[in-house]
Design a protein around this motif. Structure first.
Motif, PDB file in Angstrom:
ATOM      1  N   GLN A 190       0.831  -1.206   0.000  1.00 37.05           N
ATOM      2  CA  GLN A 190       0.000   0.000   0.000  1.00 37.05           C
ATOM      3  C   GLN A 190       0.868   1.259   0.000  1.00 37.05           C
ATOM      4  OE1 GLN A 190      -2.380  -0.998   3.448  1.00 37.05           O
ATOM      5  NE2 GLN A 190      -1.098   0.181   4.834  1.00 37.05           N
ATOM      6  N   GLN A 191       1.985   1.256   0.726  1.00 33.06           N
ATOM      7  CA  GLN A 191       2.862   2.422   0.741  1.00 33.06           C
ATOM      8  C   GLN A 191       3.495   2.647  -0.623  1.00 33.06           C
ATOM      9  OE1 GLN A 191       2.941   4.536   3.338  1.00 33.06           O
ATOM     10  NE2 GLN A 191       4.032   5.860   1.927  1.00 33.06           N
ATOM     11  N   ARG A 192       3.841   1.564  -1.302  1.00 34.36           N
ATOM     12  CA  ARG A 192       4.430   1.684  -2.654  1.00 34.36           C
ATOM     13  C   ARG A 192       3.437   2.330  -3.610  1.00 34.36           C
ATOM     14  NH1 ARG A 192       8.526  -0.903  -5.750  1.00 34.36           N
ATOM     15  NH2 ARG A 192       8.511   0.292  -7.677  1.00 34.36           N
ATOM     16  N   LEU A 193       2.160   1.935  -3.517  1.00 40.20           N
ATOM     17  CA  LEU A 193       1.141   2.558  -4.363  1.00 40.20           C
ATOM     18  C   LEU A 193       1.060   4.061  -4.113  1.00 40.20           C
ATOM     19  CD1 LEU A 193      -1.995   0.219  -4.406  1.00 40.20           C
ATOM     20  CD2 LEU A 193      -0.641   0.957  -6.359  1.00 40.20           C
ATOM     21  N   LEU A 194       0.990   4.448  -2.846  1.00 40.05           N
ATOM     22  CA  LEU A 194       0.879   5.870  -2.512  1.00 40.05           C
ATOM     23  C   LEU A 194       2.109   6.638  -2.988  1.00 40.05           C
ATOM     24  CD1 LEU A 194      -0.634   5.810   1.095  1.00 40.05           C
ATOM     25  CD2 LEU A 194      -1.814   6.229  -1.066  1.00 40.05           C
ATOM     26  N   THR A 195       3.281   6.079  -2.754  1.00 40.54           N
ATOM     27  CA  THR A 195       4.524   6.748  -3.136  1.00 40.54           C
ATOM     28  C   THR A 195       4.634   6.880  -4.649  1.00 40.54           C
ATOM     29  OG1 THR A 195       5.618   5.907  -1.155  1.00 40.54           O
ATOM     30  CG2 THR A 195       7.043   6.633  -2.956  1.00 40.54           C
ATOM     31  N   ASP A 196       4.378   5.799  -5.371  1.00 42.64           N
ATOM     32  CA  ASP A 196       4.485   5.833  -6.834  1.00 42.64           C
ATOM     33  C   ASP A 196       3.519   6.840  -7.445  1.00 42.64           C
ATOM     34  OD1 ASP A 196       6.400   3.883  -6.634  1.00 42.64           O
ATOM     35  OD2 ASP A 196       5.223   2.308  -7.614  1.00 42.64           O
ATOM     36  N   GLN A 197       2.356   7.000  -6.848  1.00 45.70           N
ATOM     37  CA  GLN A 197       1.348   7.927  -7.372  1.00 45.70           C
ATOM     38  C   GLN A 197       1.533   9.351  -6.850  1.00 45.70           C
ATOM     39  OE1 GLN A 197      -1.442   7.675  -9.447  1.00 45.70           O
ATOM     40  NE2 GLN A 197      -0.772   5.664 -10.100  1.00 45.70           N
ATOM     41  N   GLY A 198       2.397   9.536  -5.857  1.00 46.39           N
ATOM     42  CA  GLY A 198       2.551  10.857  -5.250  1.00 46.39           C
ATOM     43  C   GLY A 198       1.296  11.267  -4.500  1.00 46.39           C
ATOM     44  N   ALA A 199       0.590  10.289  -3.956  1.00 40.97           N
ATOM     45  CA  ALA A 199      -0.684  10.542  -3.273  1.00 40.97           C
ATOM     46  C   ALA A 199      -0.457  10.951  -1.821  1.00 40.97           C
ATOM     47  CB  ALA A 199      -1.567   9.291  -3.327  1.00 40.97           C
ATOM     48  N   ALA A 200      -1.273  11.873  -1.364  1.00 44.42           N
ATOM     49  CA  ALA A 200      -1.240  12.278   0.045  1.00 44.42           C
ATOM     50  C   ALA A 200      -2.040  11.300   0.892  1.00 44.42           C
ATOM     51  CB  ALA A 200      -1.805  13.688   0.202  1.00 44.42           C
ATOM     52  N   PHE A 201      -3.082  10.727   0.299  1.00 42.85           N
ATOM     53  CA  PHE A 201      -3.962   9.797   1.012  1.00 42.85           C
ATOM     54  C   PHE A 201      -4.370   8.645   0.110  1.00 42.85           C
ATOM     55  CE2 PHE A 201      -4.974  13.992   2.822  1.00 42.85           C
ATOM     56  CZ  PHE A 201      -4.768  13.753   4.172  1.00 42.85           C
ATOM     57  N   GLY A 202      -4.606   7.511   0.739  1.00 41.17           N
ATOM     58  CA  GLY A 202      -5.284   6.410   0.094  1.00 41.17           C
ATOM     59  C   GLY A 202      -6.658   6.319   0.726  1.00 41.17           C
ATOM     60  N   VAL A 203      -7.660   5.958  -0.041  1.00 41.71           N
ATOM     61  CA  VAL A 203      -8.996   5.745   0.501  1.00 41.71           C
ATOM     62  C   VAL A 203      -9.486   4.379   0.051  1.00 41.71           C
ATOM     63  CG1 VAL A 203      -9.674   8.177   0.666  1.00 41.71           C
ATOM     64  CG2 VAL A 203     -10.148   6.928  -1.424  1.00 41.71           C
ATOM     65  N   MET A 204     -10.341   3.806   0.867  1.00 43.16           N
ATOM     66  CA  MET A 204     -10.930   2.517   0.546  1.00 43.16           C
ATOM     67  C   MET A 204     -12.343   2.470   1.103  1.00 43.16           C
ATOM     68  SD  MET A 204      -9.451  -1.321   1.349  1.00 43.16           S
ATOM     69  CE  MET A 204      -8.053  -1.210   0.257  1.00 43.16           C
ATOM     70  N   LEU A 205     -13.247   1.889   0.335  1.00 41.46           N
ATOM     71  CA  LEU A 205     -14.601   1.649   0.811  1.00 41.46           C
ATOM     72  C   LEU A 205     -14.691   0.201   1.240  1.00 41.46           C
ATOM     73  CD1 LEU A 205     -16.836   3.356  -1.916  1.00 41.46           C
ATOM     74  CD2 LEU A 205     -16.271   4.200   0.359  1.00 41.46           C
ATOM     75  N   VAL A 206     -15.241  -0.026   2.428  1.00 44.30           N
ATOM     76  CA  VAL A 206     -15.388  -1.379   2.951  1.00 44.30           C
ATOM     77  C   VAL A 206     -16.833  -1.552   3.388  1.00 44.30           C
ATOM     78  CG1 VAL A 206     -14.612  -3.030   4.709  1.00 44.30           C
ATOM     79  CG2 VAL A 206     -13.002  -1.387   3.756  1.00 44.30           C
ATOM     80  N   SER A 207     -17.415  -2.655   3.027  1.00 42.97           N
ATOM     81  CA  SER A 207     -18.789  -2.939   3.423  1.00 42.97           C
ATOM     82  C   SER A 207     -18.919  -2.859   4.936  1.00 42.97           C
ATOM     83  CB  SER A 207     -19.193  -4.333   2.933  1.00 42.97           C
ATOM     84  OG  SER A 207     -20.443  -4.696   3.463  1.00 42.97           O
ATOM     85  N   ARG A 208     -19.984  -2.230   5.405  1.00 41.78           N
ATOM     86  CA  ARG A 208     -20.219  -2.133   6.855  1.00 41.78           C
ATOM     87  C   ARG A 208     -20.304  -3.502   7.511  1.00 41.78           C
ATOM     88  NH1 ARG A 208     -21.368   2.436   9.150  1.00 41.78           N
ATOM     89  NH2 ARG A 208     -21.878   4.232   7.895  1.00 41.78           N
ATOM     90  N   SER A 209     -20.767  -4.487   6.781  1.00 41.96           N
ATOM     91  CA  SER A 209     -20.919  -5.822   7.362  1.00 41.96           C
ATOM     92  C   SER A 209     -19.602  -6.599   7.393  1.00 41.96           C
ATOM     93  CB  SER A 209     -21.971  -6.623   6.591  1.00 41.96           C
ATOM     94  OG  SER A 209     -21.551  -6.807   5.252  1.00 41.96           O
ATOM     95  N   ASP A 210     -18.547  -6.050   6.802  1.00 42.52           N
ATOM     96  CA  ASP A 210     -17.265  -6.750   6.727  1.00 42.52           C
ATOM     97  C   ASP A 210     -16.316  -6.253   7.819  1.00 42.52           C
ATOM     98  OD1 ASP A 210     -15.016  -8.156   6.026  1.00 42.52           O
ATOM     99  OD2 ASP A 210     -15.036  -7.530   3.924  1.00 42.52           O
ATOM    100  N   SER A 211     -16.626  -6.615   9.054  1.00 42.37           N
ATOM    101  CA  SER A 211     -15.808  -6.152  10.187  1.00 42.37           C
ATOM    102  C   SER A 211     -14.413  -6.783  10.170  1.00 42.37           C
ATOM    103  CB  SER A 211     -16.512  -6.440  11.509  1.00 42.37           C
ATOM    104  OG  SER A 211     -16.762  -7.809  11.637  1.00 42.37           O
ATOM    105  N   ARG A 212     -14.280  -7.968   9.620  1.00 42.43           N
ATOM    106  CA  ARG A 212     -12.965  -8.619   9.553  1.00 42.43           C
ATOM    107  C   ARG A 212     -11.990  -7.826   8.676  1.00 42.43           C
ATOM    108  NH1 ARG A 212     -12.018 -14.502   7.038  1.00 42.43           N
ATOM    109  NH2 ARG A 212     -11.532 -13.248   5.245  1.00 42.43           N
TER     110      ARG A 212
END
Length: 174
Positions: free
Chosen positions: A113-135
């Protein structure tokens, strides 16, 4: 693509029957995502494919933010407006690697995940996770992800602040 599909099937749980269905759904989603502007895929290999992660930039003016913008930090929205937010769609690592040194920088998922952010020059990564997927939420939080919290005052305290709807928004700082 076949190896990525196999990795997804092996890490998605269930048995061989479920793997074919999960593998097919993953490959269809990956095929669509590959065509998004700025798409990036990073892989980890040793003697074979041992992990991957991919994502693409989301700008501040797209349909992705509809209904979420009033629940997100201003800093995240500003970064998105300048093209510095990466939607991380997938982080795939084998089950043993998910738990191994979760809080350490050398954890495989953290490195991907850090490699993705660094390669893209991103300040933040975001992800959507289903509310029912607590794991999944629990594992992501162990890798440094946090709940996105907006600047609006809350009428009721919640242990997991996020907008109403089927998904939680998680954020990872670069």
């Amino acid at each position: 693509m076949a190896e990525l599909g196999d990795l997804y099937a092996q890490t998605s749980g269930g048995g061989p029957r479920a793997w074919n269905q999960a593998r097919g759904a993953f490959l269809r989603r990956l095929t669509a995502d590959v065509h998004r502007p700025g798409f990036e895929l990073v892989i980890a290999e040793s003697t074979g494919l041992s992990g991957c992660a991919y994502g693409f930039p989301v700008r501040g003016d797209g349909p992705w933010w509809e209904g979420l913008d009033c629940h997100l930090p201003v800093s995240l929205l500003r970064a998105a407006a300048s093209g510095r937010v990466l939607l991380i769609s997938v982080i795939l690592v084998p089950p043993h690697a998910r738990k191994e040194n979760q809080d350490r920088p050398w954890n495989l998922a953290r490195r991907l995940q850090q490699r993705l952010l660094t390669d893209q020059g991103a300040a933040f990564g975001v992800m959507l996770v289903s509310r029912s997927d607590s794991r999944t939420t629990e594992v992501l939080r162990s890798w440094g992800w946090r709940y996105a919290e907006g600047d609006a005052p809350r009428t009721s305290p919640s242990p997991s602040p996020s907008p109403p709807g089927p998904f939680r928004v998680l954020v990872l700082g670069a």
